[in-house]
Scaffold this active site. Structure first.
Site, PDB file in Angstrom:
ATOM      1  CG  ASP A 190      13.063  18.691   6.873  1.00 25.71           C
ATOM      2  OD1 ASP A 190      12.774  18.943   8.064  1.00 25.71           O
ATOM      3  OD2 ASP A 190      12.830  19.463   5.932  1.00 25.71           O
ATOM      4  CB  ILE A 191      13.031  16.952  12.436  1.00 20.49           C
ATOM      5  CG1 ILE A 191      12.422  16.151  13.596  1.00 20.49           C
ATOM      6  CG2 ILE A 191      12.758  18.448  12.583  1.00 20.49           C
ATOM      7  CD1 ILE A 191      13.101  16.383  14.930  1.00 20.49           C
ATOM      8  CG  ASN A 230      15.081  31.958  20.028  1.00 22.84           C
ATOM      9  OD1 ASN A 230      14.207  32.591  20.637  1.00 22.84           O
ATOM     10  ND2 ASN A 230      15.123  31.910  18.706  1.00 22.84           N
ATOM     11  N   GLY A 265      17.681  27.682  11.252  1.00 21.70           N
ATOM     12  CA  GLY A 265      17.932  26.255  11.473  1.00 21.70           C
ATOM     13  C   GLY A 265      16.656  25.433  11.522  1.00 21.70           C
ATOM     14  CB  VAL A 266      15.851  22.351  13.421  1.00 18.27           C
ATOM     15  CG1 VAL A 266      16.008  22.706  14.870  1.00 18.27           C
ATOM     16  CG2 VAL A 266      14.830  21.243  13.239  1.00 18.27           C
ATOM     17  CG  ASP A 267      12.962  28.009  16.100  1.00 13.65           C
ATOM     18  OD1 ASP A 267      11.777  27.631  16.072  1.00 13.65           O
ATOM     19  OD2 ASP A 267      13.367  28.969  16.789  1.00 13.65           O
ATOM     20  CB  THR A 293      24.916  20.077  17.115  1.00 17.31           C
ATOM     21  OG1 THR A 293      23.837  19.746  16.219  1.00 17.31           O
ATOM     22  CG2 THR A 293      24.856  19.200  18.342  1.00 17.31           C
ATOM     23  N   GLY A 294      23.992  23.344  16.019  1.00 19.28           N
ATOM     24  CA  GLY A 294      24.059  24.230  14.861  1.00 19.28           C
ATOM     25  C   GLY A 294      24.575  25.589  15.284  1.00 19.28           C
ATOM     26  CE1 TYR A 311      21.298  29.860  20.167  1.00 21.77           C
ATOM     27  CE2 TYR A 311      20.292  28.235  21.601  1.00 21.77           C
ATOM     28  CZ  TYR A 311      20.266  29.480  21.008  1.00 21.77           C
ATOM     29  OH  TYR A 311      19.223  30.343  21.270  1.00 21.77           O
TER      30      TYR A 311
HETATM   31  N1  AR6 Z   1      15.588  18.745  10.420  1.00 21.25           N
HETATM   32  C1  AR6 Z   1      16.434  18.169  11.301  1.00 21.25           C
HETATM   33  N2  AR6 Z   1      17.559  18.765  11.752  1.00 21.25           N
HETATM   34  C2  AR6 Z   1      17.840  19.997  11.277  1.00 21.25           C
HETATM   35  C3  AR6 Z   1      17.014  20.675  10.350  1.00 21.25           C
HETATM   36  C4  AR6 Z   1      15.838  19.998   9.916  1.00 21.25           C
HETATM   37  N3  AR6 Z   1      14.997  20.544   9.068  1.00 21.25           N
HETATM   38  N4  AR6 Z   1      17.574  21.889  10.075  1.00 21.25           N
HETATM   39  C5  AR6 Z   1      18.708  21.959  10.801  1.00 21.25           C
HETATM   40  N5  AR6 Z   1      18.885  20.820  11.514  1.00 21.25           N
HETATM   41  P1  AR6 Z   1      20.105  24.699  14.899  1.00 21.25           P
HETATM   42  P2  AR6 Z   1      20.754  25.197  17.741  1.00 21.25           P
HETATM   43  C6  AR6 Z   1      19.960  20.450  12.444  1.00 21.25           C
HETATM   44  O1  AR6 Z   1      21.055  25.762  14.463  1.00 21.25           O
HETATM   45  O2  AR6 Z   1      22.177  24.940  17.494  1.00 21.25           O
HETATM   46  C7  AR6 Z   1      17.721  28.886  15.768  1.00 21.25           C
HETATM   47  O3  AR6 Z   1      17.830  30.119  15.118  1.00 21.25           O
HETATM   48  C8  AR6 Z   1      21.275  21.182  12.311  1.00 21.25           C
HETATM   49  O4  AR6 Z   1      22.060  20.581  11.311  1.00 21.25           O
HETATM   50  O5  AR6 Z   1      18.801  24.602  14.230  1.00 21.25           O
HETATM   51  O6  AR6 Z   1      20.097  24.539  18.932  1.00 21.25           O
HETATM   52  C9  AR6 Z   1      16.914  28.980  17.052  1.00 21.25           C
HETATM   53  O7  AR6 Z   1      15.872  29.933  16.966  1.00 21.25           O
HETATM   54  C10 AR6 Z   1      21.878  20.976  13.689  1.00 21.25           C
HETATM   55  O8  AR6 Z   1      22.532  19.709  13.772  1.00 21.25           O
HETATM   56  O9  AR6 Z   1      19.786  24.808  16.498  1.00 21.25           O
HETATM   57  C11 AR6 Z   1      17.944  29.366  18.054  1.00 21.25           C
HETATM   58  O10 AR6 Z   1      18.154  30.771  18.055  1.00 21.25           O
HETATM   59  C12 AR6 Z   1      20.660  20.912  14.618  1.00 21.25           C
HETATM   60  O11 AR6 Z   1      19.528  20.806  13.752  1.00 21.25           O
HETATM   61  C13 AR6 Z   1      19.184  28.663  17.585  1.00 21.25           C
HETATM   62  O12 AR6 Z   1      19.007  28.456  16.184  1.00 21.25           O
HETATM   63  C14 AR6 Z   1      20.500  22.153  15.479  1.00 21.25           C
HETATM   64  O13 AR6 Z   1      20.886  23.321  14.765  1.00 21.25           O
HETATM   65  C15 AR6 Z   1      19.346  27.319  18.225  1.00 21.25           C
HETATM   66  O14 AR6 Z   1      20.572  26.762  17.850  1.00 21.25           O
END
Ligand code: AR6
Length: 176
Positions: A15-16, A29, A37-39, A127-128, A130
């Site tokens: 977890d970052i 976003n 997600g990570v946001d 990669t989540g 999006y």
């Molecule tokens: N620590 C590290 N990596 C993580 C964590 C964490 N706690 N949680 C998820 N990931 P995503 P996107 C990974 O969907 O695709 C949001 O709603 C996850 O497994 O977080 O860029 C924003 O507000 C994946 O590999 O981001 C935007 O609307 C990576 O983080 C949208 O999602 C990115 O997944 C952005 O989509």
């Protein structure tokens, strides 16, 4: 625990929000007002100070375009700063997605360099939700970071933080 290392690039799984670095990067976003997600994890763990600064940035410049990056406090996180960047939504790959994704890494690294930061940690942007294909995203991320580090002494250290087994495997291959 380091999963693989080269000189200035480190790979971590987890977890970052737990990573101690000068800056962690958020896959945000363009509204900068949070999401899943990570946001979501970063805003939850960092507390309201992050959103407060994001709101100030929105008031000043009206959000953040795809590929661009802005920096805020990291609130309660162990990191000092959060760099918010907006990855491209995957649309088949013919709408500039690779260049836009490379810009996320590049503009985050430039911001870190401008602020004199030594360490920066990246999640696997786009990669989540999006939908960017993970192997292609890993290739863009590693190439962009390697090229930047070859030309710049700051940041000294880049940490790729992977959250799932598939990305762990892909980054191990890319960094081997
Ligand atoms: N620590 C590290 N990596 C993580 C964590 C964490 N706690 N949680 C998820 N990931 P995503 P996107 C990974 O969907 O695709 C949001 O709603 C996850 O497994 O977080 O860029 C924003 O507000 C994946 O590999 O981001 C935007 O609307 C990576 O983080 C949208 O999602 C990115 O997944 C952005 O989509």
């Amino acid at each position: 625990m380091p999963a693989a290392t080269s000189d200035r690039i480190q790979l971590l799984k987890g977890d970052i929000t737990n990573v101690t670095a000068d800056a962690i990067v958020n896959a945000a976003n363009s509204s900068l007002l949070g999401g899943g997600g990570v946001d979501g994890a970063i805003h939850r763990a960092g507390g309201p100070a992050i959103l407060q600064e994001c709101r100030q940035i929105v008031a000043r410049q009206g959000g953040c375009a795809t590929g661009e990056a802005v920096m805020t406090t990291a609130g309660n996180l162990p990191a000092r700063f959060v760099i918010h960047t907006v990855g491209p939504v995957w649309n088949g790959g013919h709408r500039g997605e690779p260049e836009l994704l490379a810009n996320c890494y590049l503009n985050s690294l430039r911001l870190a360099r401008e602020r004199g930061l030594n360490t920066i940690a990246f999640p696997n942007i786009s990669t989540g939700v999006y939908g960017y294909p993970k192997a292609q995203a890993a290739a863009v991320a590693v190439k962009t970071v390697r090229d930047f580090l070859a030309q710049n002494s700051l940041p000294q250290q880049v940490i790729f933080v992977v959250f799932d087994e598939e990305n762990l495997r892909l980054y191990e291959q890319e960094l081997a």
